[in-house]
Design an enzyme around this catalytic site. Structure first.
Site, PDB file in Angstrom:
ATOM      1  N   ASP A 150      15.686 -22.071  65.714  1.00 45.85           N
ATOM      2  CA  ASP A 150      16.801 -22.194  66.727  1.00 45.85           C
ATOM      3  C   ASP A 150      17.569 -23.459  66.338  1.00 45.85           C
ATOM      4  O   ASP A 150      17.117 -24.251  65.948  1.00 45.85           O
ATOM      5  CB  ASP A 150      16.596 -21.700  68.121  1.00 45.85           C
TER       6      ASP A 150
HETATM    7  C1  BGC Z   1      20.466 -20.162  70.905  1.00 44.06           C
HETATM    8  C2  BGC Z   1      20.603 -18.946  69.916  1.00 44.06           C
HETATM    9  C3  BGC Z   1      21.756 -18.749  69.080  1.00 44.06           C
HETATM   10  C4  BGC Z   1      22.094 -20.165  68.426  1.00 44.06           C
HETATM   11  C5  BGC Z   1      23.214 -19.878  67.308  1.00 44.06           C
HETATM   12  C6  BGC Z   1      20.940 -21.278  70.097  1.00 44.06           C
HETATM   13  O1  BGC Z   1      21.331 -22.465  70.954  1.00 44.06           O
HETATM   14  O2  BGC Z   1      19.386 -20.385  71.683  1.00 44.06           O
HETATM   15  O3  BGC Z   1      20.240 -17.594  70.608  1.00 44.06           O
HETATM   16  O4  BGC Z   1      21.421 -17.521  68.345  1.00 44.06           O
HETATM   17  O5  BGC Z   1      22.055 -21.058  69.409  1.00 44.06           O
HETATM   18  O6  BGC Z   1      24.346 -19.724  68.195  1.00 44.06           O
END
Ligand code: BGC
Length: 757
Positions: free
Chosen positions: A304
């Site tokens: 993430d």
């Molecule tokens: C979130 C994810 C998301 C990713 C990309 C992160 O901050 O936790 O769920 O897919 O960003 O946008």
């Protein structure tokens, strides 16, 4: 004719491609990896955000309208051959712009300057929420309330189609984390509290996204999020620690991911938080052992946001950035969402040093690169990166909007309906109060056109908010007063009461009053809240209107349960709309007017008190905590609760053992009859209870469900088959066991017993 042309353009290459066997694909991935240098393999594991490629001023602020910066493109995509790009910049883009960006990003590969195509990923979590005009469905919590997996499948298909129209082949969805911590800002992104419901709905989302052949240009790769345990932060705040014992991990939190792996999900995103003290990105046991080795997951694991860096800067388990990379990659992570320009250079450099120093083996690097290339092959990206947006003739079509409206209609849950207050009749004079009824942002929530979803300027043209939808139906019989104003101040939601006198005077001529209660959209850290209590101002407004003696109907546009204990008793009817998406208000209006019969059921236990979070699968000792009411647990509304404008009766529950050489096999039947006056849909829910077990057994667990439709007077015999898988639990000796003894099976108000010898 048009259809045939579209079919050939969109599906034929994929049909030919689907002939390639899995083994051939794996071999091809391995061969392709062999052709890469160490640096190129490392670059495959690197993911940057779109901003990293955009023109910016000297301070780094992206210039609008966004434009690809050729210099950055040359460096990152052509020279460094970065494997992946993600995200939208600050807000939603039209399809033409998306196609243009994607064309530029893929140019180096198409021109033979790089060996590997880029995989682009985006969060299209409730429809194509980052494409202007994309069809917006209910958020996952609402989708779960439909208890109808075929609607999840449809949403998956349509989202995939529209996402591919932008040129993007990878969707960071579904969220498979269980919703058991309502304080968590991302509760609305979950499929509720139950592993069975989340597994069934999540699996259908995956199948809808990927189809049988993800290389079709109408399909995308799914991404299971966020592996695993992210959704239970003890503090309620995003990305803070969870404590999940092994048994709960196995029985509750892992099954939805396992089901999605079995359904062929191609990618997974790792939990940013830590579980039992171990950050998700350093958890080898979960990523390598459970997911890859035990479950045979063949795709790749992406981190993430900035999460490798966070192993050092936030979690403090790595003393420097290089150690963080080594820790994460060796735990089984395959791709790092780095994601900024600059830090990505450091990532590439430190990763290379780690390989040279043999702290990351070539075998592990090859495995990570092979997995990434395998997914790129699965998506057909080597052959054709995307089709031009003009070929997606069904984008935002009436058919798609209807599907989104349908999903919303089946999600909306009638929690209370005293004296048949609902449905309304068209000649009744209605006062509608509440800001949440007056702007699409409240019915969509976060991840809508922008990350936090609060910017109203990107609202979908033509989609109706609740006020507009009601006005269309009721005309001059509807009066609307805003009543309160929600906003964010210094990071927290604030609410102000407005037009109190106007509200009171308008109530005088109303036959019924609808108060639409809402919350500010928000997700992740910015969405953190302090309490589940509904803001005092909205409560005061409802109480004031209840004092008028007119029937007050509450409509919730909430992504999480807000405490309404003091409002419920004097409310005549209550509807939960969740975050129903762009077409949700039309569905809601049709339900209010009785044109559609509500059939949603709560996918979570709705709490009565801010400080008491209960689950439907409580254990018996928890029933000792209620000193006043003698009830086992005392939520506001139970998991699975939801009324209809008709009534259903349950009878003749039987359960019998079926001879089998595979162990215990049972078949249960029940008769469900529509005993009311309207056609309606009912969710038949099957629960099992182990009466006595060596580990304190759950009061009951959902093991099967089916949504059926019945005409007035019609009866259906519903069959449910189950076996050891539904009867087992994770035992004292860390293995799955089925213990002999008596069990109960319950469905509706029917209950029966059976025995395992
Ligand atoms: C979130 C994810 C998301 C990713 C990309 C992160 O901050 O936790 O769920 O897919 O960003 O946008």
């Amino acid at each position: 004719m048009n259809f045939l042309i579209s079919f050939f353009i969109l599906c034929l290459p994929a049909l030919l491609y689907s002939q390639i066997s899995e083994n051939e694909l794996l071999n091809r991935s391995k061969k392709l990896v062999k052709q890469l240098t160490v640096e190129q393999k490392i670059a495959q594991t690197c993911q940057v955000t779109l901003d990293a490629l955009l023109k910016a001023d000297e301070k780094g602020t992206v210039l609008l309208p966004i434009q690809i910066d050729e210099k950055k493109l040359n460096l990152l995509i052509e020279k460094q051959a970065i494997g992946s790009v993600l995200n939208v910049s600050s807000h939603t883009l039209d399809r033409e712009t998306w196609n243009k960006i994607l064309t530029q990003i893929h140019a180096p590969f198409r021109q033979g300057k790089t060996k590997t195509p880029v995989i682009y990923g985006v969060d299209a979590i409730h429809g194509a929420n980052y494409i202007v005009g994309g069809t917006l469905f209910p958020q996952e919590i609402g989708l779960a309330a439909t208890w109808n997996p075929s609607l999840a499948h449809k949403m998956g298909e349509i989202t995939a189609y529209e996402t591919r129209a932008s040129g993007v082949p990878w969707n960071f969805s579904p969220v498979l984390d269980l919703g058991r911590q309502p304080l968590w800002s991302r509760f609305f992104e979950t499929l509720g509290e139950d592993p069975k419901l989340a597994s069934e709905m999540g699996t259908e989302l995956v199948k809808g996204y990927q189809g049988t052949n993800p290389a079709e240009s109408t399909r995308v790769a799914a991404c299971m999020k966020h592996f695993v345990g992210y959704s239970l932060p003890r503090s309620g705040r995003d990305r803070t620690p969870s404590w999940i014992p092994e048994r709960q991990m196995k029985e509750l939190y892992l099954p939805s991911f396992k089901a999605a792996v079995d359904a062929g999900a191609l990618t997974v995103m790792i939990n940013s938080g830590d579980v039992n003290g171990i950050p998700g990105h350093a958890n080898k046991k979960l990523i390598t052992k459970t997911l890859k080795e035990n479950w045979g997951f063949k795709g790749f694991a992406v981190s993430d946001w900035e999460d490798i860096r966070m192993l050092h800067s936030v979690h403090k388990v790595a003393s420097n950035q290089k150690e963080a990379i080594i820790m994460a990659i060796n735990a089984g992570l395959d791709m790092s969402m780095v994601p900024y320009n600059g830090p990505h250079e450091e990532y590439l450099k430190l990763f290379k040093e780690a390989v040279d120093e043999k702290k990351i083996s070539m075998k592990r690097l090859d495995d990570a690169a092979t997995r990434i290339i395998y997914v790129k092959l699965k998506l057909g990206l080597y052959e054709k990166q995307f089709e031009p947006w003009q070929s997606f003739t069904k984008f935002a079509s009436a058919e798609f909007k209807n599907a989104a409206k349908n999903a919303a209609a089946e999600s909306i849950t009638l929690l209370k309906n005293e004296n048949n207050t609902l449905p309304l009749t068209k000649n009744e004079k209605i006062l509608l109060v509440g800001e949440a009824a007056n702007n699409l942002i409240f019915q969509n929530g976060a991840w809508t056109h922008t990350w936090q979803g609060v910017d109203t300027s990107f609202n979908t043209k033509g989609a109706l908010n609740f006020h507009q939808a009601m006005k269309n139906k009721l005309g001059s019989n509807l009066t609307f007063v805003q009543g309160y104003d929600l906003s964010m101040r210094e990071g927290w939601e604030t609410c102000e009461l407005l037009n109190k006198d106007q509200v009171l005077s308008a109530s005088k001529s109303a036959d019924k009053i609808i108060v639409c209660l809402g919350e500010m959209p928000g997700t992740e850290k910015p969405g953190d809240i302090q309490s589940l209590n509904l803001c005092e101002e909205q409560q005061a407004l409802v109480k004031m209107l209840q004092e008028t003696g007119k029937p007050v109907i509450l409509v919730f546009m909430f992504g999480k349960p807000h405490i309404v204990r003091e409002l419920e008793p004097k409310s005549a009817a209550i509807l939960h709309a969740y975050l129903p998406g762009d077409y949700g208000s039309e569905a809601l209006t049709e339900i209010l007017l009785g044109e559609v019969n509500p059939s949603g059921k709560l996918p979570f236990t709705y709490p009565r008190y801010d400080g008491v979070i209960e689950y439907y699968d409580y254990v018996n000792s928890e029933t000792k905590t209620n000193k006043t009411d003698g009830l086992p647990i005392h939520p506001q509304w139970a998991f699975g609760h939801g009324l209809s404008y008709t009534n259903f009766s349950y009878s003749d529950l039987t359960v019998k053992s079926i001879p089998s050489d595979k162990g215990n096999e049972f078949e249960a039947t029940v008769t469900v009859k529509n005993v009311g006056q309207k056609t309606g849909k009912e969710v038949v829910q099957w629960y099992l209870t182990d009466d006595f077990a060596s580990v304190a057994p759950a009061n009951k667990r959902l093991k099967g469900f089916e949504k059926i439709s019945l005409e007035p007077g019609e009866a259906i015999k519903v069959i449910f088959k189950f076996n050891n898988k539904e009867l087992r639990f994770y035992g004292k000796n860390d293995n799955w066991v089925v213990e002999p003894g008596t069990f109960k099976i319950a469905c509706g108000n029917q209950i029966s017993s059976f025995e395992i010898k």
